[in-house]
Motif scaffolding. Structure first.
Motif, PDB file in Angstrom:
ATOM      1  N   THR A 356       0.841  -1.192   0.000  1.00 60.04           N
ATOM      2  CA  THR A 356       0.000   0.000   0.000  1.00 60.04           C
ATOM      3  C   THR A 356       0.880   1.247   0.000  1.00 60.04           C
ATOM      4  O   THR A 356       1.865   1.326   0.728  1.00 60.04           O
ATOM      5  N   ILE A 357       0.525   2.220  -0.820  1.00 60.28           N
ATOM      6  CA  ILE A 357       1.298   3.460  -0.888  1.00 60.28           C
ATOM      7  C   ILE A 357       1.275   4.149   0.474  1.00 60.28           C
ATOM      8  O   ILE A 357       0.203   4.397   1.033  1.00 60.28           O
ATOM      9  N   LYS A 358       2.440   4.448   1.014  1.00 67.20           N
ATOM     10  CA  LYS A 358       2.535   5.006   2.363  1.00 67.20           C
ATOM     11  C   LYS A 358       1.791   6.330   2.493  1.00 67.20           C
ATOM     12  O   LYS A 358       1.084   6.563   3.484  1.00 67.20           O
ATOM     13  N   LYS A 359       1.947   7.199   1.515  1.00 63.46           N
ATOM     14  CA  LYS A 359       1.326   8.519   1.603  1.00 63.46           C
ATOM     15  C   LYS A 359      -0.194   8.405   1.687  1.00 63.46           C
ATOM     16  O   LYS A 359      -0.835   9.084   2.490  1.00 63.46           O
ATOM     17  N   ARG A 360      -0.764   7.533   0.880  1.00 68.84           N
ATOM     18  CA  ARG A 360      -2.221   7.372   0.904  1.00 68.84           C
ATOM     19  C   ARG A 360      -2.678   6.687   2.186  1.00 68.84           C
ATOM     20  O   ARG A 360      -3.747   6.997   2.718  1.00 68.84           O
ATOM     21  N   MET A 361      -1.871   5.752   2.685  1.00 70.46           N
ATOM     22  CA  MET A 361      -2.233   5.071   3.914  1.00 70.46           C
ATOM     23  C   MET A 361      -2.235   6.056   5.090  1.00 70.46           C
ATOM     24  O   MET A 361      -3.131   6.024   5.941  1.00 70.46           O
ATOM     25  N   ARG A 362      -1.250   6.956   5.121  1.00 74.75           N
ATOM     26  CA  ARG A 362      -1.215   7.956   6.188  1.00 74.75           C
ATOM     27  C   ARG A 362      -2.407   8.903   6.081  1.00 74.75           C
ATOM     28  O   ARG A 362      -2.983   9.298   7.098  1.00 74.75           O
ATOM     29  N   ALA A 363      -2.775   9.280   4.863  1.00 80.38           N
ATOM     30  CA  ALA A 363      -3.929  10.164   4.683  1.00 80.38           C
ATOM     31  C   ALA A 363      -5.208   9.486   5.146  1.00 80.38           C
ATOM     32  O   ALA A 363      -6.063  10.112   5.805  1.00 80.38           O
ATOM     33  N   THR A 364      -5.372   8.202   4.834  1.00 77.68           N
ATOM     34  CA  THR A 364      -6.559   7.462   5.285  1.00 77.68           C
ATOM     35  C   THR A 364      -6.584   7.349   6.802  1.00 77.68           C
ATOM     36  O   THR A 364      -7.631   7.518   7.440  1.00 77.68           O
ATOM     37  N   LEU A 365      -5.421   7.079   7.394  1.00 82.49           N
ATOM     38  CA  LEU A 365      -5.353   6.955   8.845  1.00 82.49           C
ATOM     39  C   LEU A 365      -5.675   8.282   9.524  1.00 82.49           C
ATOM     40  O   LEU A 365      -6.395   8.313  10.545  1.00 82.49           O
ATOM     41  N   ALA A 366      -5.195   9.390   8.973  1.00 87.15           N
ATOM     42  CA  ALA A 366      -5.496  10.706   9.542  1.00 87.15           C
ATOM     43  C   ALA A 366      -6.987  11.011   9.460  1.00 87.15           C
ATOM     44  O   ALA A 366      -7.574  11.569  10.401  1.00 87.15           O
ATOM     45  N   ALA A 367      -7.626  10.636   8.356  1.00 87.32           N
ATOM     46  CA  ALA A 367      -9.066  10.867   8.222  1.00 87.32           C
ATOM     47  C   ALA A 367      -9.858  10.023   9.212  1.00 87.32           C
ATOM     48  O   ALA A 367     -10.843  10.495   9.792  1.00 87.32           O
ATOM     49  N   ILE A 368      -9.434   8.782   9.441  1.00 90.12           N
ATOM     50  CA  ILE A 368     -10.127   7.917  10.406  1.00 90.12           C
ATOM     51  C   ILE A 368      -9.964   8.472  11.823  1.00 90.12           C
ATOM     52  O   ILE A 368     -10.934   8.498  12.606  1.00 90.12           O
ATOM     53  N   ARG A 369      -8.755   8.929  12.162  1.00 87.93           N
ATOM     54  CA  ARG A 369      -8.537   9.507  13.494  1.00 87.93           C
ATOM     55  C   ARG A 369      -9.449  10.712  13.719  1.00 87.93           C
ATOM     56  O   ARG A 369     -10.071  10.850  14.782  1.00 87.93           O
ATOM     57  N   ALA A 370      -9.525  11.595  12.735  1.00 89.30           N
ATOM     58  CA  ALA A 370     -10.351  12.791  12.882  1.00 89.30           C
ATOM     59  C   ALA A 370     -11.821  12.436  13.041  1.00 89.30           C
ATOM     60  O   ALA A 370     -12.535  13.022  13.864  1.00 89.30           O
ATOM     61  N   THR A 371     -12.305  11.477  12.263  1.00 88.29           N
ATOM     62  CA  THR A 371     -13.719  11.091  12.346  1.00 88.29           C
ATOM     63  C   THR A 371     -14.022  10.411  13.669  1.00 88.29           C
ATOM     64  O   THR A 371     -15.083  10.629  14.266  1.00 88.29           O
ATOM     65  N   LEU A 372     -13.104   9.579  14.156  1.00 88.91           N
ATOM     66  CA  LEU A 372     -13.319   8.908  15.445  1.00 88.91           C
ATOM     67  C   LEU A 372     -13.409   9.923  16.586  1.00 88.91           C
ATOM     68  O   LEU A 372     -14.252   9.783  17.486  1.00 88.91           O
ATOM     69  N   MET A 373     -12.561  10.934  16.557  1.00 88.38           N
ATOM     70  CA  MET A 373     -12.627  11.948  17.600  1.00 88.38           C
ATOM     71  C   MET A 373     -13.922  12.762  17.503  1.00 88.38           C
ATOM     72  O   MET A 373     -14.499  13.144  18.528  1.00 88.38           O
ATOM     73  N   ARG A 374     -14.372  13.005  16.299  1.00 90.74           N
ATOM     74  CA  ARG A 374     -15.609  13.762  16.130  1.00 90.74           C
ATOM     75  C   ARG A 374     -16.830  12.951  16.574  1.00 90.74           C
ATOM     76  O   ARG A 374     -17.807  13.511  17.059  1.00 90.74           O
ATOM     77  N   ARG A 375     -16.748  11.633  16.432  1.00 89.93           N
ATOM     78  CA  ARG A 375     -17.888  10.768  16.768  1.00 89.93           C
ATOM     79  C   ARG A 375     -17.681  10.024  18.083  1.00 89.93           C
ATOM     80  O   ARG A 375     -18.365   9.036  18.349  1.00 89.93           O
ATOM     81  N   ARG A 376     -16.776  10.500  18.905  1.00 90.07           N
ATOM     82  CA  ARG A 376     -16.421   9.723  20.097  1.00 90.07           C
ATOM     83  C   ARG A 376     -17.570   9.590  21.090  1.00 90.07           C
ATOM     84  O   ARG A 376     -17.574   8.672  21.923  1.00 90.07           O
ATOM     85  N   HIS A 377     -18.556  10.484  21.043  1.00 86.08           N
ATOM     86  CA  HIS A 377     -19.673  10.397  21.981  1.00 86.08           C
ATOM     87  C   HIS A 377     -20.842   9.582  21.432  1.00 86.08           C
ATOM     88  O   HIS A 377     -21.861   9.436  22.108  1.00 86.08           O
ATOM     89  N   ASP A 378     -20.705   9.062  20.202  1.00 85.04           N
ATOM     90  CA  ASP A 378     -21.731   8.151  19.690  1.00 85.04           C
ATOM     91  C   ASP A 378     -21.695   6.848  20.489  1.00 85.04           C
ATOM     92  O   ASP A 378     -20.663   6.499  21.081  1.00 85.04           O
ATOM     93  N   PRO A 379     -22.798   6.108  20.511  1.00 84.37           N
ATOM     94  CA  PRO A 379     -22.766   4.802  21.180  1.00 84.37           C
ATOM     95  C   PRO A 379     -21.688   3.902  20.574  1.00 84.37           C
ATOM     96  O   PRO A 379     -21.417   3.956  19.366  1.00 84.37           O
ATOM     97  N   VAL A 380     -21.085   3.088  21.421  1.00 90.16           N
ATOM     98  CA  VAL A 380     -19.996   2.227  20.969  1.00 90.16           C
ATOM     99  C   VAL A 380     -20.420   1.316  19.813  1.00 90.16           C
ATOM    100  O   VAL A 380     -19.674   1.155  18.839  1.00 90.16           O
TER     101      VAL A 380
END
Length: 469
Positions: A356-380
Motif C-alpha cells: 500500500t502506498i505510504k502517503k495514501r495510507m497515512r492520509a486514510t489513517l489521519a481521516a479515520i482519526r479525525a472522524t473517530l474523535m468527532r464521533r467519540r460520543h456516539d454509542p460504541v
C-alpha cells in the motif's frame, strides 16, 4: 425526423420486426448492436438514439449512486424517484424531439493524496440519466473495439485485473525497464474537436453526436459564475470515463499496439487504466525510443506527459544485481493503482512485491482519526459498525498477498486511535486493553489475505485466451 413527436404506446417495443419465417428471431436491441460491432470493426452506426427507450432511462436511473451529490438543479436521487415514472416519458420525448438541453455541471474540488485539489463536475440528475443511457448504448459498440491492455472503467474489468495483468507481465516476460507514464491534466485537456472526430469513426447518428457535444459545451458553475467549456470533459460525470477511453483508444492504444508489433526489440508489455499507463521493456533503448515517440504522438492530440510523474526506471529480475554492480543501490519503485511495486527476492529468485502506498495510507489513517474523535460520543455499537464498514472496504481492496505486514501496522494504528477516542469520552479515561480487545473482536474485521495470487486469478479469467490483444 428529430422534430416528430414520440409515439405513446410503442416506445419500449423492439425496433426490429420479426423474421418472415417466424422461427428465428432477428437480433434486436443492444445485442444486435453488439454483434454488428463485433462482426465489422469499420461499421458506422447511423441509427442509435432509438435504443434510448423509457425502460433504458429507468434502468439508467437505478444504475446511479443513490447518495451522490446534487447538481445545479438541486435534485437528489430520492427526490427524483418519487416522480420517476411520470418524468421519464417527458425526458424521453425531449431527447427524441431535440428539446433536451444539457445543464452546466457544478464544480467542486476534493483533496488529492499529494495535497493538491482535484476539480470535479457534478451534473444535474437528468443529465446523469441520459448520459448513463448513452454510455450503455455506446458501450455495446466500443467494448468490441477496446484493446486487451485497457482496463479503466470497463464492464467486467477492475483495478485488480489491471494489477494482475501487470504482475504477470513483469514476472512472466523479459522485463528489465518500466515506463510509468501519467498524462498531465488529461480530463481537462481533451480536445473537443478530436473527441468528435474519434466518435465519428463509429457513430454516424448525428443526434447522438449532438448530445455529446451539448454535454462537452455545457460548461461549469462555481461560486455562482458560469464558465464556458472550450476543452476537456468534466471529471466525475457519468459519461466522462467512456469518452476518455475512446479518446485514448485512438490517440494512444492503437498506436502503441502497432508500435509494439513493428518497432519493438524484445518483449514489451502494456497496461493502461484511464490516464495511468505502465509499460515494461526488455531493452533500455526500446524503452527510450518508445517514450520519445509517445510524447510526439500525444502532442499531436494536444496532450502531454506529466514531467514529475512520468519516469523510466530499471526494474525486474536483474535490476538489483545490475544496480549493485554499478554501485547504484536498490532498484527504484513505482506506484500504480494504490500500490507501490518493489523488486523483492525469495529463495534466491525474483518476486514482485506490492505494498500500500505510504502517503495514501497515512492520509486514510489521519481521516479515520479525525472522524473517530468527532464521533467519540456516539454509542460504541454505532462507532463499531461504522469503523467496520470503513475497514472492510479498505481491506477488500488492499489485502493482497505480500501486503499483510503493512496492513497489520495500519490496523494496529486504527485500533489505537479508536481506543484513544473512547478514552476521551469523559474526564476519567478508562479503557483496559482486555475490554478493548473484546470490542475489536466483536466489531472489527481481522487482517487476512482477501485476493488470490495474481497468476491464479489472471489465468482463471483469461481461460487460455491471449493475455493481451
Amino acid at each position: 425526423m428529430e422534430e416528430r413527436g414520440v409515439t405513446r404506446r410503442n416506445a419500449d417495443e423492439s425496433p426490429a420486426p420479426r423474421t418472415q419465417s417466424r422461427n428465428k428471431s432477428a437480433s434486436t436491441g443492444l445485442e444486435g448492436v453488439r454483434e454488428a460491432a463485433r462482426r465489422n470493426r469499420r461499421l458506422r452506426f447511423t441509427a442509435l438514439l432509438h435504443h434510448v427507450t423509457p425502460s433504458l432511462l429507468v434502468e439508467s436511473f437505478y444504475a446511479l449512486r443513490k447518495q451522490a451529490a446534487a447538481g445545479v438543479d438541486g435534485v437528489t436521487w430520492h427526490d427524483y424517484e418519487s416522480q420517476l415514472h411520470g418524468r421519464v416519458h417527458d425526458l424521453h420525448r425531449e431527447i427524441h424531439t431535440g428539446a433536451y438541453r444539457a445543464q452546466p455541471s457544478r464544480r467542486v474540488h476534493i483533496p488529492k493524496a499529494d495535497g493538491k485539489m482535484r476539480p470535479l463536475g457534478i451534473a444535474a440528475l437528468e443529465d446523469k440519466i441520459v448520459q448513463q443511457a448513452i454510455a450503455t448504448v455506446l458501450g455495446a459498440i466500443y467494448e468490441q473495439d477496446f484493446l486487451g491492455f485497457s482496463y479503466g472503467f470497463r464492464q467486467g474489468r477492475s483495478q485488480h485485473d489491471a494489477l494482475d495483468a501487470l504482475s504477470e507481465g513483469i514476472t512472466g516476460r523479459k522485463v528489465n525497464w518500466i515506463l510509468d507514464a501519467d498524462i498531465r491534466s488529461f480530463f481537462d485537456e481533451i480536445s473537443h474537436e478530436w473527441m468528435l472526430r474519434f466518435l465519428e469513426h463509429r457513430i454516424a447518428d448525428r443526434r447522438v453526436i449532438r448530445l455529446i457535444r451539448k454535454w462537452m459545451k455545457a460548461g461549469t458553475i462555481e461560486n455562482g459564475r458560469r464558465t464556458a467549456s472550450v476543452r476537456g470533459v468534466p471529471q466525475g460525470s457519468v459519461i466522462s470515463p467512456l469518452l476518455a477511453n475512446i479518446y485514448l483508444h485512438y490517440a494512444l492504444d492503437l498506436w502503441a499496439h502497432q508500435w509494439r508489433q513493428r518497432h519493438a526489440v524484445g518483449d514489451v508489455i502494456l497496461v493502461r487504466y484511464a490516464d495511468d499507463s505502465v509499460m515494461g521493456f526488455q531493452h533500455e533503448g526500446t524503452a527510450r525510443r518508445f517514450l520519445a515517440e509517445m510524447r510526439e504522438r500525444l502532442a499531436k492530440f494536444e496532450l502531454g506527459l506529466h514531467p514529475d510523474k512520468t519516469r523510466l526506471i530499471q526494474f525486474g529480475r536483474f535490476a538489483a544485481k545490475d544496480r549493485r554492480a554499478r554501485g547504484l543501490g536498490k532498484p527504484e519503485t513505482f506506484d500504480f493503482l494504490g500500490f507501490t511495486h518493489c523488486c523483492g527476492q525469495y529463495s534466491g529468485g525474483f518476486k514482485l512485491v506490492r505494498l500500500t502506498i505510504k502517503k495514501r495510507m497515512r492520509a486514510t489513517l489521519a481521516a479515520i482519526r479525525a472522524t473517530l474523535m468527532r464521533r467519540r460520543h456516539d454509542p460504541v455499537p454505532v462507532q463499531g459498525r461504522w469503523l467496520c464498514r470503513v475497514l472492510r472496504g479498505y481491506l477488500n481492496y488492499h489485502a493482497v498477498p505480500g501486503n499483510m505486514c503493512r496492513l497489520g501496522g495500519f490496523l494496529s494504528e486504527v485500533h489505537r486511535a479508536w481506543r484513544h477516542a473512547l478514552m476521551r469520552r469523559g474526564q476519567r479515561p478508562r479503557m483496559p486493553w482486555a475490554r478493548f480487545k473484546r470490542l475489536i473482536k466483536k466489531y472489527l474485521p481481522p487482517c487476512r489475505v482477501v485476493h488470490p495470487l495474481p497468476s491464479e486469478r489472471f489465468h482463471a479469467k483469461t481461460s487460455g485466451r491471449s493475455r493481451m490483444r
